[in-house]
Design an enzyme around this catalytic site. Sequence first.
Site, PDB file in Angstrom:
ATOM      1  N   HIS A   1       0.826  -1.204   0.000  1.00 48.79           N
ATOM      2  CA  HIS A   1       0.000   0.000   0.000  1.00 48.79           C
ATOM      3  C   HIS A   1       0.862   1.256   0.000  1.00 48.79           C
ATOM      4  CE1 HIS A   1      -3.207  -2.803   1.139  1.00 48.79           C
ATOM      5  NE2 HIS A   1      -4.065  -1.854   0.801  1.00 48.79           N
TER       6      HIS A   1
ATOM      7  N   LYS B   1      -0.725   4.910   4.631  1.00 49.82           N
ATOM      8  CA  LYS B   1      -1.633   3.982   5.307  1.00 49.82           C
ATOM      9  C   LYS B   1      -1.154   3.765   6.731  1.00 49.82           C
ATOM     10  CE  LYS B   1      -3.851  -0.553   4.816  1.00 49.82           C
ATOM     11  NZ  LYS B   1      -5.202  -0.002   5.055  1.00 49.82           N
TER      12      LYS B   1
END
EC number: 1.17.1.8
Length: 264
Positions: A153, A157
């Site tokens: 990601h 995040k």
Amino acid sequence: MIKVAVAGPRGKMGREAVKMIHEADTLELVAVVDSKHDGMLVRQLDGLPPSDAPVYNELERCLTSQTIDVLVDLTTPAHGKRHMEIALDHGVRPVVGTTGFTDEDITNLRKKAEEKGIGAIIAPNFAIGAILMMKFAQTAAKYLPDVEIIEMHHDRKLDAPSGTALKTAQLISEVRKAKQQGHPDETEELKGARGADFEGMSIHSVRLPGLVAHQEVLFGGVGQTLKIRHDSMNRESFMPGVKLSIETVMGIDTLVYGLENIIE
């Protein structure tokens, strides 16, 4: 028309959701909840569509001031649970895209939804392709029980591993007996090198700029490997799942965790 409010409209997911709801023929954007810009209109916020929906800095005031069918919450794990409880208390159906809910949280929230007789959805991932990836991985694990999960990601995040990785591991564990993988005497020269352990499966988290949301489920067998991968190239990929969740939550009277439970 389903009347929808969005919490977290200025985040990357929130912006896409506001745009999608504003443009959808069957949905009506009636309000957004944002810690700043109280009293303004959505069209006055940078990067948002030309909607006259008002901005509230408190969810409770938003829910008491407007007629709302569904709250879409795309904030943070810290806010998602509280917003869900407030929505249910006001008879508003929550669709929550944040992670960090414990099994106890889900049980308690499901009980509250059923007491109110309304639906609620928590979706660790709104990408329909990612849901199919999880379903395919669960099927593969019946025949190839040696498996590791690698999720990747963007570097903003906050949680690791991702909710999608955890949900994938949970689905696999339903068809795979817990087993230790790798050499029984293996050691880690650097702590964490083998990833986080989930019933013998390793989950690895990658965080880098340039990524959006990606996951590989890697299976190994005698003389063969199988890789199941999903990539979200942008956040538009999540919007069909958000729309499906909004439409589905209107017709259920319990809490559903995971889009895989509403996709045939």
